[in-house]
Design an enzyme around this catalytic site. Structure first.
Site, mmCIF file in Angstrom:
data_model
loop_
_atom_site.group_PDB
_atom_site.id
_atom_site.type_symbol
_atom_site.label_atom_id
_atom_site.label_comp_id
_atom_site.label_asym_id
_atom_site.label_seq_id
_atom_site.Cartn_x
_atom_site.Cartn_y
_atom_site.Cartn_z
ATOM 1 C CG ASP A 164 1.184 -4.666 31.780
ATOM 2 O OD1 ASP A 164 1.317 -4.325 32.957
ATOM 3 O OD2 ASP A 164 0.781 -3.918 30.871
ATOM 4 C CG ASP A 207 -1.694 -2.536 34.105
ATOM 5 O OD1 ASP A 207 -0.628 -2.345 34.719
ATOM 6 O OD2 ASP A 207 -1.843 -2.269 32.898
#
Length: 565
Positions: A164, A207
């Site tokens: 992430d 993301d």
């Protein structure tokens, strides 16, 4: 139809880079690795149209579109296709970058691994994220499920890591979504560079990226996580803006710490949250406590026992009759799964089916149930059997094809087969369930909606599902003398089902009084311990059962079998 992939051990592992000027059609190959020179034509094509002739027709047609898209300030364009070479077609991954100020496009080609080539041949570009070029979330989950299943079946291991981008929301807010998209592309490219062959990279979320590594253990998973974190911390992500973005990584090893794809993803996310809580730019590996390890070992042992039971034919049926409400004669038998252990214990389905479903192994069980039920129906032409299938099987095309083949091979049998699906599974994907129900009924078999009332089926859902029988959940059919309000709910559900023209079953008829009240309401069939418990043998033909055998009398076990609690 795409060409089948050719995978060759001599295939070049390095990237082949080219520069293409759409205006002049000039094509250049700077610093082409030697491995590619053995595969591509000699001399190398110097015009785009010469090289595009090596591509499939549909990919050639995309060239003009790709050139137009890349001539403006957009993201790179990714594609996968079979490329004609001296050794036959090989599947490649192409990245075509946006044009520079002179309008020149830069592209790079990478040979796909065997597994990626097979997937690309099957689905083309449908399973890939259009922005980053890596696997879509759906394809990532599919690959993780297969990796976990392979590890369970072969006694191996693997790892799932979720990466992430730290503070990505702030970056989007400060620079805009176009910059954010560029960062996502750059992160995906960096990850591709860090990962070795055979590793699957997919976009797990907005993301975040998911990575599936076959054969990994705790040490190698930690080493990979550390390498990724250090790479982003030590090297700027984009030279233009000197973006020093970091990443955090959560990892889990399967099956040692996760027995299913869902469990692996959940536990990787949990460890990722822990890594971020420690200040970001961190990595963490999921670790089980001593108690969790004990439970996990027990679960793994149970799964192994299920797999062994299938192989050794110790997975068997226990039969419970479903009787007509007017005369209490068996109309059909529900087949309930049991594992018969070598020391003559029985393990009930409720003890292993949820775990098998979590681990993604339920389809094998459902295929066994189908085959075994057809054998039973073939051996006794007087009996009708009901089998249960999981919600996963409603989307299993292979199960439906097998049912259709069996219907052709055993004409007349299907009218004595009932396939039960739960209400919760039915409404999870209504369109898929409708197709499943219609296909099953087209073979002559009937479909029953089980546990009706336990979910949230609306009248519209019920109307749209062309089932034959509705089984009303035992929550509303038991203890009617003590909880008379249950009868009100039962009658409401019964009226809804009858209004749609379905036959109905009242489950869990456990006492003579309950059976009498349920029968008086107009339900078609009754099922419960008042009439019979599930047994490993069933009465042949259409016997008459006595009304209301005393509840306190346990039916004798067959062959000295005992249930494991």
């Amino acid at each position: 139809m795409c060409a089948q992939p050719t995978v060759n051990a001599a295939a070049p592992s390095a990237l082949a880079r080219y520069r293409w000027d759409p205006a002049s059609d000039r094509l250049e190959w700077p610093d082409l690795p030697d491995g590619w020179r053995d595969w591509l034509p000699d001399p190398m094509p110097e015009r785009g149209r010469e090289f595009w002739a090596l591509l499939p027709a549909d990919e050639q047609a995309r060239r003009a579109e790709v050139a137009d898209r890349s001539s403006v300030d957009e993201m790179p364009v990714f594609s996968r296709f079979p490329l004609a070479t001296a050794a036959g077609p090989i599947w490649v991954r192409e990245r075509l970058a946006p044009a520079d100020d002179a309008g020149v496009l830069e592209g790079e080609l990478a040979v796909l691994s065997e597994g990626e080539a097979e997937l690309a041949a099957r689905d083309g570009n449908a399973g890939y994220d259009p922005l980053t070029g890596c696997f879509s979330r759906r394809r990532l989950i599919e690959g993780l499920k297969l990796a976990v299943e392979n590890a369970l079946n072969a006694g191996g291991s693997g790892a799932y890591l979720v990466v992430d981008i730290d503070q990505f929301g702030m970056l989007n807010h400060a620079y805009g979504h176009r910059t954010g998209d560029g960062v996502l592309v750059a992160v995906a490219e960096r990850l591709y560079q860090l990962l070795g062959a055979g590793v699957q990279l997919g976009r797990a979320g907005g993301d975040s990226f998911g990575i599936v590594v076959g054969g990994a253990n705790e040490d190698s998973a930690l080493a990979l996580a550390e390498r990724m974190v250090r790479s982003f911390a030590d090297q700027p992500l984009a030279d233009r803006d000197r973006l020093l973005l970091t990443v955090s990584v959560g990892a889990v090893v399967f099956p040692a710490a996760a027995c299913s794809a869902e469990e692996a993803m959940a536990r990787a996310d949990l460890t990722l949250a822990g890594a971020k809580a420690r200040g970001r730019n961190q990595f963490e590996l999921y670790a089980l406590s001593a108690d969790q390890r004990a439970v996990h070992r027990r679960d793994l042992a149970l799964v192994a026992r299920v797999q062994q039971a299938v192989q050794t034919r110790r997975l068997t049926f226990a039969y419970q009759p479903v009787v007509r409400s007017n005369d209490h004669r068996p109309a059909f038998y529900e087949c309930l799964l049991r594992i018969r252990t070598p020391n003559d214990f029985l393990i009930a389905a409720a003890q292993f089916i949820p775990l098998v479903e979590d681990m993604g192994l339920i389809r094998e069980i459902d295929h066994f149930v189908l085959e075994q039920s057809i054998k039973e129906l073939s051996s006794d032409r007087h009996v009708t059997l009901a089998i249960n299938v999981s919600g996963h099987t409603t989307g299993d095309a292979a199960w439906l094809r097998r049912l259709q083949l069996l219907s052709h091979a055993t004409p007349g049998i299907m009218r004595r087969l009932i396939v039960e699906i739960t209400e919760t599974a039915a409404i999870r994907d209504l369109e898929t369930t409708q197709h499943f129900v219609e296909t099953v009924r087209s073979t002559g078999a009937r479909v029953a909606l089980d546990d009706f009332g336990a979910g949230t089926t609306s009248f519209r859902h019920l109307k749209d599902l062309p089932v034959d029988i509705v089984k009303i959940d035992g929550l509303f059919t038991g203890r009617l003398a003590e909880q008379p309000e249950n009868l009100l709910f039962f009658k409401a559900l019964l009226g809804l089902a009858q209004g749609c023209g379905f036959e109905t079953v009242a489950e869990c008829a456990e006492t003579a009084q309950d059976a009498m009240l349920l029968a008086a309401s107009g339900v078609t069939y009754l099922q419960g311990y008042h009439f019979a418990k599930p047994e490993l043998t069933r009465l042949k033909g259409d016997p008459v059962l006595p009304l209301g055998a005393p509840e306190s009398v346990d039916l004798p076990p067959v062959g000295g079998l005992r249930f494991v609690s």
